[in-house]
Design an enzyme around this catalytic site. Structure first.
Site, PDB file in Angstrom:
ATOM      1  N   GLU A   7      -7.610   7.994  -6.118  1.00  0.00           N
ATOM      2  CA  GLU A   7      -7.018   7.666  -7.423  1.00  0.00           C
ATOM      3  C   GLU A   7      -8.017   7.677  -8.567  1.00  0.00           C
ATOM      4  O   GLU A   7      -7.794   8.279  -9.605  1.00  0.00           O
ATOM      5  CB  GLU A   7      -6.366   6.278  -7.398  1.00  0.00           C
ATOM      6  CG  GLU A   7      -5.038   6.233  -6.722  1.00  0.00           C
ATOM      7  CD  GLU A   7      -5.170   5.669  -5.326  1.00  0.00           C
ATOM      8  OE1 GLU A   7      -4.202   5.119  -4.837  1.00  0.00           O
ATOM      9  OE2 GLU A   7      -6.254   5.789  -4.737  1.00  0.00           O
ATOM     10  N   ASP A  80      -4.805   4.961  -2.056  1.00  0.00           N
ATOM     11  CA  ASP A  80      -4.806   3.571  -1.593  1.00  0.00           C
ATOM     12  C   ASP A  80      -3.869   3.336  -0.405  1.00  0.00           C
ATOM     13  O   ASP A  80      -2.844   4.023  -0.265  1.00  0.00           O
ATOM     14  CB  ASP A  80      -4.417   2.629  -2.734  1.00  0.00           C
ATOM     15  CG  ASP A  80      -5.534   2.467  -3.740  1.00  0.00           C
ATOM     16  OD1 ASP A  80      -6.694   2.760  -3.402  1.00  0.00           O
ATOM     17  OD2 ASP A  80      -5.264   2.047  -4.882  1.00  0.00           O
ATOM     18  N   ASP A  82      -1.356   1.559   0.435  1.00  0.00           N
ATOM     19  CA  ASP A  82      -0.120   0.809   0.223  1.00  0.00           C
ATOM     20  C   ASP A  82       0.984   1.773  -0.195  1.00  0.00           C
ATOM     21  O   ASP A  82       0.793   2.986  -0.210  1.00  0.00           O
ATOM     22  CB  ASP A  82      -0.304  -0.301  -0.816  1.00  0.00           C
ATOM     23  CG  ASP A  82      -0.740   0.229  -2.178  1.00  0.00           C
ATOM     24  OD1 ASP A  82      -0.825   1.459  -2.346  1.00  0.00           O
ATOM     25  OD2 ASP A  82      -1.005  -0.585  -3.082  1.00  0.00           O
ATOM     26  N   GLU A  84       2.332   2.422  -3.116  1.00  0.00           N
ATOM     27  CA  GLU A  84       2.013   3.228  -4.298  1.00  0.00           C
ATOM     28  C   GLU A  84       1.009   4.322  -3.953  1.00  0.00           C
ATOM     29  O   GLU A  84       1.107   5.450  -4.439  1.00  0.00           O
ATOM     30  CB  GLU A  84       1.467   2.334  -5.403  1.00  0.00           C
ATOM     31  CG  GLU A  84       2.479   1.359  -5.982  1.00  0.00           C
ATOM     32  CD  GLU A  84       3.677   2.055  -6.613  1.00  0.00           C
ATOM     33  OE1 GLU A  84       3.477   2.983  -7.426  1.00  0.00           O
ATOM     34  OE2 GLU A  84       4.813   1.677  -6.279  1.00  0.00           O
ATOM     35  N   TYR A 304      -9.347  -4.154  -0.052  1.00  0.00           N
ATOM     36  CA  TYR A 304      -8.242  -3.818  -0.962  1.00  0.00           C
ATOM     37  C   TYR A 304      -7.533  -5.075  -1.437  1.00  0.00           C
ATOM     38  O   TYR A 304      -7.203  -5.962  -0.646  1.00  0.00           O
ATOM     39  CB  TYR A 304      -7.252  -2.891  -0.256  1.00  0.00           C
ATOM     40  CG  TYR A 304      -6.255  -2.267  -1.191  1.00  0.00           C
ATOM     41  CD1 TYR A 304      -6.681  -1.539  -2.305  1.00  0.00           C
ATOM     42  CD2 TYR A 304      -4.896  -2.394  -0.970  1.00  0.00           C
ATOM     43  CE1 TYR A 304      -5.760  -0.958  -3.168  1.00  0.00           C
ATOM     44  CE2 TYR A 304      -3.970  -1.806  -1.825  1.00  0.00           C
ATOM     45  CZ  TYR A 304      -4.411  -1.098  -2.924  1.00  0.00           C
ATOM     46  OH  TYR A 304      -3.509  -0.534  -3.782  1.00  0.00           O
ATOM     47  N   ARG A 306      -4.584  -5.529  -3.201  1.00  0.00           N
ATOM     48  CA  ARG A 306      -3.121  -5.666  -3.318  1.00  0.00           C
ATOM     49  C   ARG A 306      -2.553  -5.799  -1.914  1.00  0.00           C
ATOM     50  O   ARG A 306      -2.279  -4.803  -1.247  1.00  0.00           O
ATOM     51  CB  ARG A 306      -2.524  -4.466  -4.052  1.00  0.00           C
ATOM     52  CG  ARG A 306      -2.887  -4.440  -5.525  1.00  0.00           C
ATOM     53  CD  ARG A 306      -2.182  -3.345  -6.293  1.00  0.00           C
ATOM     54  NE  ARG A 306      -2.587  -3.353  -7.695  1.00  0.00           N
ATOM     55  CZ  ARG A 306      -3.605  -2.666  -8.185  1.00  0.00           C
ATOM     56  NH1 ARG A 306      -4.327  -1.909  -7.371  1.00  0.00           N
ATOM     57  NH2 ARG A 306      -3.914  -2.738  -9.470  1.00  0.00           N
ATOM     58  N   HIS A 351      -1.666  -4.851   5.671  1.00  0.00           N
ATOM     59  CA  HIS A 351      -3.077  -4.868   5.286  1.00  0.00           C
ATOM     60  C   HIS A 351      -3.673  -6.216   5.617  1.00  0.00           C
ATOM     61  O   HIS A 351      -2.984  -7.222   5.721  1.00  0.00           O
ATOM     62  CB  HIS A 351      -3.219  -4.616   3.781  1.00  0.00           C
ATOM     63  CG  HIS A 351      -2.387  -3.479   3.291  1.00  0.00           C
ATOM     64  ND1 HIS A 351      -2.477  -2.223   3.813  1.00  0.00           N
ATOM     65  CD2 HIS A 351      -1.419  -3.421   2.341  1.00  0.00           C
ATOM     66  CE1 HIS A 351      -1.615  -1.435   3.202  1.00  0.00           C
ATOM     67  NE2 HIS A 351      -0.957  -2.138   2.315  1.00  0.00           N
TER      68      HIS A 351
END
Length: 888
Positions: A7, A80, A82, A84, A304, A306, A351
């Site tokens: 990203e 990432d 997740d 998103e 990470y 989130r 996670h």
């Protein structure tokens, strides 16, 4: 060469160092495509087909990715770990698939890593997988739901409730939480109660304090003593009583450490301990995750950020346990590692928790690599992680029951306290609480059963119950998490939208709903109740989780939702604005029409005799007005004064501040559709002045009002031309004005205090900058242009020095100083900028001459045609006139 997509550019740079020259790591800069903000981006009638669009910046980055992939051997999607991140990888892949032949015979892999360290990156590269289709489906469903709710419900708001900005699937539910809490505060009725504390002393002379728990055999809880008379009676009883210890009970208590941080708990603790807003916390955490330079090498410091998982990766447990034993000793290390399970509703534990990537990087060692905010947050994460694997604290909680005997009457008192026998994890970390209660934290002196106690003083204190506190960002996130509303990646975005839309305001870290937010919530709660229900929103989140687990088909969820939702929206088409306002008049009655001190009807118009106050709407939002409009023009603003009460400025919408000593006219504070203002007198066009933003209306007095009404004020005559300089307030803030030139003042108060010297200085600076700050400054004039005329000048702009002629600006080369530029050099730069070599100029001159001649010929023909047409029209008019006369 292999192409890797991540990203952010910071991650790209770091990961490229770890992977080496055989890899090219490119950044997508977040999402590369999104649904266009217009109708038709999601088409329910076309099986929920979705139209994606990339903006100009994303198109450029996608082009760079396409070029890199052309010459690559393999494409690795490493966004990432997740929902998103999975979506971003899917979007990039979808764009590349549309380029015919680009991905032919190229391996495509998806890798994920929870930390940006060399070990994590290299390990992830050894374990690639495919795109997680169910996770992408869950993203698509969430994005479609949010779009359909926002773009279907928001227009209903605009039509039925002018001034409202938008509605959203999660934001509207979060707003309802804030507004509902405000309603609880407004409806709260304080209850009087009394506490009675006795200061006592043991036989050994040690002091302690005890509280009343029973009187004459009747138990008394905290709120049971309601009046001062009752409190005085109990106080008198205890003061004349003999006291003795009835029992002493000491119980061992174990307090276990807290789980490592999730997104929500990190935001809550950072708010309580560090004072960080949720958005700021995530910005700092993102930087710590992406990496900072440590000893010349960029590395991620935390995993990470989130996540709603609370477990720590097995490979990280041993280093943490070693650090505990090394730093604090073996007694602080439990026999086995601790394991945690999340309590939040609908949590996804895909996670691990937020932790340092290397627990051996002590905050003291990291201090030289981090700024102040980064160090504070890293220290918080480091301490919480270490404490989560430490031994429990061992406490001893002591309760002493005391009997007070006074003749035939008696009372019971209780003293509590606790002693830390072994601090365990508390030596490193104590979690903050929003409502601290340290009643049990006192340490009691040794006492024994039957021991007589000496009385020193008895105190009776009056109290009143408090309403529930307003939400902070931290407590609202906690409540949303408990209800299963939203996800870690959405919390801060939701709060930002509420503030940006003007639905809530943050005051002293507390979220206060604005009038606009109250109206929107009132509308949705009454006309779209199902869609702002907490359970309904949580159920949708559950379905999205089931989609991500591959247990539900995402389009089935959308079909079920849309069928009912669209039908409900269609049912509101016949709804009139007057019906909406009638409903809101009832729902928001206590807010819009607060009780009056004289007990009169709060909806009776204070201006006319028989009008009734009601909510009205305009393009600027809602306000309160009289039903007898236009005969009665009474209006007042519907707003919030920060204490939860509707703001009503005195009788007839006015508040008398005093009398102007110069004119003898009344100075009043008033509230209109566009906000509060002060007014002098009652003439046809009286002097008025708006209240500057940021001023406290409650503290506005006559002196400040007269200062506002005195604007614009004369500062003095300019020493150069003798023209007057004035100071005033404009739409862009305070200013000084002289001969058509405006210069901004630093602050509101400066408009009343700025002197002549300071004003002249500000105006001179403004003129030196070409009339506006930051404008180009003319350094020197080189002469006239030999061909076209006009001055050639050297100027200093925001991007560096340049030469100017007319509309042509040519930047100076880096090795050319402005003061050394000659006319000949300037002419060359201008000619090069305009692309005009001598030969080209001659050609252009000939072409221009031909063009001019052609224009003249065309113009002449046009004039002849027009003349002929006019003559014909005149002839026709004459004939018509003659015919009319003949007919008559």
């Amino acid at each position: 060469m292999d192409v890797v997509i991540v990203e952010s550019p910071a991650k790209a740079k770091t990961i490229n160092k770890y992977l080496g020259k055989n890899y090219k790591v490119l950044a997508s800069y977040g999402h590369v495509r999104d649904l266009p903000s217009k109708d038709g981006s999601v088409l329910p009638e076309d099986d929920f087909a979705m139209t994606w669009e990339a903006d100009a910046k994303s198109k450029k980055r996608l082009s760079e990715i396409v070029e890199a992939v052309k010459d690559s051997d393999r494409l690795i999607l490493a966004t990432d770990p997740d929902r998103e991140g999975e979506a971003i990888s899917w979007h990039v892949l979808e764009v590349l698939k549309k380029k015919r032949g680009l991905l032919k015979d190229k391996p495509i892999q998806r890798v994920v890593f929870n930390a940006i360290t060399k070990e994590s990156i290299l390990n992830a590269m050894q374990h690639p997988r495919d795109i997680d289709t169910p996770l992408v489906d869950a993203y698509l469903a969430r994005r479609a739901l949010d779009y359909l709710v926002g773009f279907t419900l928001s227009p209903v708001l605009w039509r039925k409730l002018p001034g409202a900005r938008s509605a959203g699937r999660v934001q509207s539910v979060a707003l309802r939480l804030v507004c509902q809490r405000e309603e609880e505060i407004e409806a709260f009725v304080p209850q009087e109660y009394w506490s009675i504390l006795a200061d006592l002393q043991t036989a050994a002379g040690a002091d302690f304090q005890a509280r009343i728990t029973a009187v004459d055999g009747e138990k008394k809880s905290r709120l049971d003593i309601r009046t001062g008379t009752e409190a005085a009676d109990i106080k008198k009883l205890v003061e004349g009583a003999s006291l003795a210890v009835r029992s002493v009970e000491a119980k061992p208590v174990r307090r276990n450490p807290f789980a490592p941080f999730t997104t929500s708990t990190l935001q809550q603790e950072a708010s309580r301990k560090l004072g960080f807003a949720a958005a700021r916390t995530m910005q700092i955490a993102q930087r710590l995750y992406e990496g900072v330079s440590v000893g010349g090498e960029t590395t991620g410091l935390i995993t990470y950020m989130r996540t709603d998982g609370v477990e720590i990766a097995p490979e990280a447990i041993a280093p943490i346990r070693n650090a505990i034993e090394r730093e604090y000793g073996k007694q602080y290390l439990p026999d086995a590692p601790r394991h945690y399970t999340v309590k939040a509703k609908n949590a996804q534990e895909a996670h691990e928790a937020i932790r340092p990537t290397d627990i051996n990087r002590h905050p003291k060692q990291m201090a030289k690599y981090l700024d102040d905010e980064q160090l504070k947050l890293y220290t918080l994460v480091w301490r919480r992680t270490l404490a989560s694997q430490m031994e429990s604290a061992q406490l001893e909680r002591t309760t002493v029951e005391i009997t007070a005997t006074n003749g035939s009457r008696s009372a019971e008192l209780r003293a509590t306290g606790q002693v830390v026998r072994f601090d365990g994890f508390l030596t490193l970390y104590t979690e903050s609480k929003d409502d601290e209660d340290d009643e049990d934290s006192n340490r009691l002196p040794p006492m024994s059963e039957g021991e007589a106690l000496k009385q020193k003083a008895v105190t009776a204190s009056q109290h009143h119950t408090e309403p529930p506190p307003r939400y902070t960002e931290a407590t609202l996130i906690k409540r949303m998490e408990e209800l299963g509303i939203g996800r870690p990646s959405t919390y801060t975005a939701t709060l930002s939208v509420l503030r940006d839309r003007g639905y809530v305001v943050l005051d002293k870290k507390r979220l206060i709903p604005e009038s606009k937010g109250r109206l929107v919530t009132g509308f949705l709660s009454n006309f779209f109740e199902r869609y702002v229900q907490y359970d309904f929103t949580a159920e949708l989140e559950e379905k999205l989780d089931l989609i991500s687990n591959g247990e539900l088909e995402w389009k089935d969820v959308l079909r079920d939702f849309w069928k009912e939702f669209s039908s409900h929206v269609d049912g509101t088409k016949e709804l009139r604005v007057s019906q909406v306002l009638d409903t809101l008049n009832e729902v928001l009655a206590s807010y819009a029409f607060p009780p009056r001190e004289d007990g009169s009807d709060p909806r009776a118009c204070p201006s006319c005799s028989d009008g009734k106050l009601s909510l009205k709407t305009s393009r600027y939002g809602a306000f309160v007005g009289c039903s007898n409009y236009p005969e009665c023009g009474y209006t007042r603003q519907l707003s919030n004064d920060g204490d939860g009460d509707a703001q009503q400025v005195g009788e007839n919408g006015t508040k008398l501040l005093g009398t102007d000593p110069a004119t003898g006219l009344d100075v009043t504070l008033r509230s209109g559709r566009f906000g509060p203002y002060v007014q002098l007198g009652e003439e046809a066009k009286p002097p008025r002045s708006s209240i500057p933003k940021g001023w406290d209306i409650e503290s506005l007095d006559l002196e400040k009002a007269l200062q506002l009404l005195s604007l614009p004020r004369e500062v003095g005559e300019h020493p150069e031309d003798g023209k007057m300089i004035t100071a005033g307030l404009g739409r862009y803030g305070p200013f000084v004005l002289h001969d058509g030139t405006y210069a901004n003042l630093p602050g509101i108060d400066d408009v009343f205090t700025v002197g002549l010297n300071h004003a002249v200085s500000l105006l001179a600076e403004k003129r030196a900058n070409g009339g506006r700050r930051g404008a180009a400054q003319s350094l020197k004039e080189l002469g006239e242009h030999p061909d076209g005329g006009g001055a050639i000048t050297v100027k200093a702009g925001r991007y560096g020095p340049y030469v100017n002629h007319g509309k042509v600006n040519a930047t100076l080369p880096k090795d050319m100083k402005p003061e050394d530029v000659t006319l000949e050099q300037a002419l060359e730069l201008i000619a090069a900028k305009a692309g005009k070599t001598p030969a080209k100029k001659a050609t252009e001159k000939k072409a221009s001459a031909k063009k001019t001649a052609a224009k003249k010929t065309t113009a002449k023909k046009s004039t002849t045609k027009k003349s002929t047409a006019k003559k014909k029209a005149a002839s026709d008019d004459a004939a018509d006139e003659a015919g009319e006369k003949e007919d008559s």
